[in-house]
Design an enzyme around this catalytic site. Structure first.
Site, short mmCIF file in Angstrom:
data_model
loop_
_atom_site.label_atom_id
_atom_site.label_comp_id
_atom_site.label_asym_id
_atom_site.label_seq_id
_atom_site.Cartn_x
_atom_site.Cartn_y
_atom_site.Cartn_z
N GLY B 17 0.62 -0.81 0.12
CA GLY B 17 -0.09 -0.12 -0.20
C GLY B 17 1.00 1.60 -0.28
O GLY B 17 1.91 2.07 0.69
N GLU B 177 -18.34 18.06 3.14
CA GLU B 177 -17.89 18.51 1.54
C GLU B 177 -18.42 18.35 0.56
O GLU B 177 -18.09 19.12 -0.67
CB GLU B 177 -16.23 17.56 1.28
CG GLU B 177 -15.04 18.71 2.67
CD GLU B 177 -13.80 17.97 2.54
OE1 GLU B 177 -13.15 17.55 3.48
OE2 GLU B 177 -13.76 16.23 2.28
N GLN B 323 -3.11 11.93 8.63
CA GLN B 323 -1.75 12.50 9.94
C GLN B 323 -2.15 10.83 10.71
O GLN B 323 -0.50 11.31 10.94
CB GLN B 323 -2.43 13.62 10.33
CG GLN B 323 -3.68 13.87 11.14
CD GLN B 323 -3.47 14.84 11.92
OE1 GLN B 323 -3.20 15.52 12.59
NE2 GLN B 323 -5.53 15.64 12.65
#
Lengths: 421, 421
Positions: B17, B177, B323
């Site tokens: 990944g 969003e 993060q």
């Protein structure tokens, strides 16, 4: 004066196709007292001269395509319809869409462009796509990048050779642009991104049935292009007609040349406008038109660009180029407006040759202006400036310039995306 | 000192990944004496926080994706393999690819991310795609734009209403969003590009099963977002679980709400790493890991980001955020290098909260830094600067900045492409 908000009987021009010709025609009719309907299968206009850069991962599709509604949105007399025309009925004066809707016209403009000609071998198309739509450009980009990924992991030398062999069929401008760009992209990626591949394992072939590439250009320019392509690693085979195209490669001279990525650029044919009208088509399936671009045998119907068969002042057929379509579109829009609104008789179209160009690689392009020519780095810079200028609006010009300058400095290709496996 | 050109037995770390976590881990191991293999199904890394802008035609896919080979090409000890992992064999220490190839590891890092959770209703996926890949973003963009094209030509009022109704399911940051961006895009296009559509015919619904949207944010920020969304025309329904999703619309409260475009943003689940290892998964399918991110019950195997179930210092589970993955990736890369090369014992991971953000619309975003908060235009500007800064390299930063500044000034959306019909 007519009040546009009232329902009055205004003459209606229907334009099928929003390519260079169709858009120029619509814009010439913009904000007049004529009702204009523009029909296209797609919602966007595509700047085809740079499509090869999408196929070779230098630009994104959106950099060279613009929503038709955005281009024509400022004209209050123009309506845009996203739909596919399946028939034209000149007797009743209407076009028929795939979903059954019929749209009536007073004048009909056919600006439907062209498609690649597989000369009766439609089964070749799936192995060797042409370069007419974003879908095809993305398909070719995917094939190229996937072949490199597979080659990186391949331990069979023969299969590795096949994976790293690309064949471009057709030595016209598109074929030359593709072959040059693929060779440059491949060599750059091998040098920077891959661990097991060597530069001399990459094979890019350009195959042309005729005696030389870029046959519509003067011989010394086509020689220059040949030399330059050889220098950047493209092998050229002229006098080499393709005999078969399969998933495994291309057959020439009786033997199969194994290849993983094949691109078709060998001749175009007009879209099926002649079939819609049930008139006899001219060479390349193009509609025979009179000097005012009206289609012979179909009253009120006009054709332009790649759809029409027209001749220049020297009696030679006009080529299937953007500049021809654009000039004819603008001419026809103005002629139709003068005729429908003022009753003026239609004038005859006259083509003004703005020069013919092809780009061969980084720092190399050719221009043929008839009386004089240009080649090399200066031609390449002129090519870049002209093509940025020809883009549809400031936003695209800015985005493409920024990317070209960045790419020229770094040689990086920004759009190396394999979408999905 | 080891001579890297000789064939010596160097420890090998395999990373599955190349998202935020996997890339950060690989970069921390870059140019060390460890052999690193990065495996990904795709050839590119995707900046997912801006994927909603691709879905709403503001950016191109290539603006937010970067070839993995380009990012990692500078590290001579890293090999990139494009392939799909189908199994992990901890007993023999290798991962198995779909094509049968087995890649041995000394340490394995699973950074495979997450997928949308349809809570057992996989059949809903085709009607209401989530937003995890370029393919899905392009699919949603296409559905949205096509619905407008169809509505423009639709004469049945009921069908027109359905075509102009978009439902976003899930009131987390992605849902908020998307709902905000769809409403802004729709209203802009209706005002400028379409002739028969009115602004009040557009319906954008945001549906949330819980009592409020943006539940991970403080209540006053989520109230601010609610108010702002209402102002730009998004209808919000909280406490409204979805009962069914079909091609015709969404069923809530026992009745079908007809809609043409549905977007799924209701919860994620980890990729099938637990299945590969045949260990018992934690909440959301995430792998239970020790403080050094090693997977319990599988020697030499580590997991991070959305793939791992970890807790912060307050004992709360760490969220599935970029993060977290980035910090864990960097931590793990450094810990593995210290352990493999110097024999140091693995330290424990500690998360540093850099703040949580969501963008709601033009000029509106929220930030939660724990001890203080920010909302409104200033937060929106900070959001834009942070996200440009987080992009992978200067080229992307430049391209995205240019487009955002252009779009802010003109409200135009550059990438309004319907690819093919």
């Amino acid at each position: 004066m007519q009040n546009q908000s009232e329902v009055v009987k205004r003459p209606r021009v229907v334009i099928v196709g929003a390519g260079f010709g169709g858009l120029a025609c619509a814009q010439a009719l913009g904000n007049t007292a004529i009702e204009v309907v523009v029909i296209d299968r797609r919602n966007h206009n595509l700047f085809q001269p740079l499509l090869y850069q999408v196929a070779t991962a230098a630009l994104s599709p959106a950099d060279i395509s613009e929503p038709i509604r955005r281009t024509l949105g400022r004209y209050h007399n123009i309506r845009v319809v996203m739909g596919e025309v399946v028939a034209v009925h000149p007797a009743t004066g209407c076009v028929e869409l795939k979903d059954g809707e019929e749209i009536a016209y007073d004048r009909l403009v056919l600006a439907t462009g062209s498609d690649y000609n597989y000369f009766g071998h439609e089964e070749w198309r799936k192995h060797a796509p042409g370069l007419k739509s974003i879908h095809e450009a993305r398909d070719i980009r995917q094939r190229l990048l996937l072949a490199f990924e597979k080659a990186e992991r391949c331990e069979d030398e023969e299969e590795k050779r096949r994976l790293l062999t690309t064949v471009v069929i057709g030595g016209g401008p598109t074929g030359v642009e593709m072959a040059g760009a693929i060779s440059e992209l491949g060599r750059f990626m091998i040098g920077r991104d891959f661990r097991t591949l060597k530069e001399d394992q990459l094979h890019v072939l350009l195959i042309e049935a005729g005696p030389r590439i870029l046959a519509t250009f003067p011989e010394d320019l086509s020689q220059y292009a040949s030399d330059y392509l050889s220098r950047i690693g493209v092998a050229i085979r002229v006098n080499t007609p393709v005999e078969d195209v399969t998933a495994e490669g291309v057959q020439i001279g009786g033997t199969l040349l194994p290849a993983s990525c094949m691109v078709w650029g060998a001749g175009v044919k007009a879209s099926p406008a002649a079939t819609w009208l049930q008139v006899e088509a001219g060479p390349g399936g193009r509609l025979p038109v009179a000097a005012d671009l009206s289609v012979k045998g179909a009253a009120g119907v006009y054709a332009l660009g790649d759809t029409a068969f027209t001749r220049g002042e020297d009696g030679q057929p006009l080529p299937a180029l953007a500049q021809v379509a654009k000039q004819q579109g603008k001419f026809l829009g103005m002629a139709l407006a003068a005729n429908l609104l003022l009753g003026e008789a239609p004038p005859a179209f006259r083509f003004q040759n703005r020069g013919n160009t092809a780009v061969i690689g980084r720092n190399a392009a050719i221009f043929d202006f008839g009386s004089w020519q240009l080649k090399g780095r200066l031609a390449w810079m002129l090519w870049a400036i002209v093509h940025v200028y020809l883009l549809v609006n400031f936003e695209k010009r800015l985005l493409v310039s920024v990317q070209w300058i960045w790419r020229y400095a770094t040689r990086q290709r920004g759009a190396r995306l394999i979408d999905e496996t």
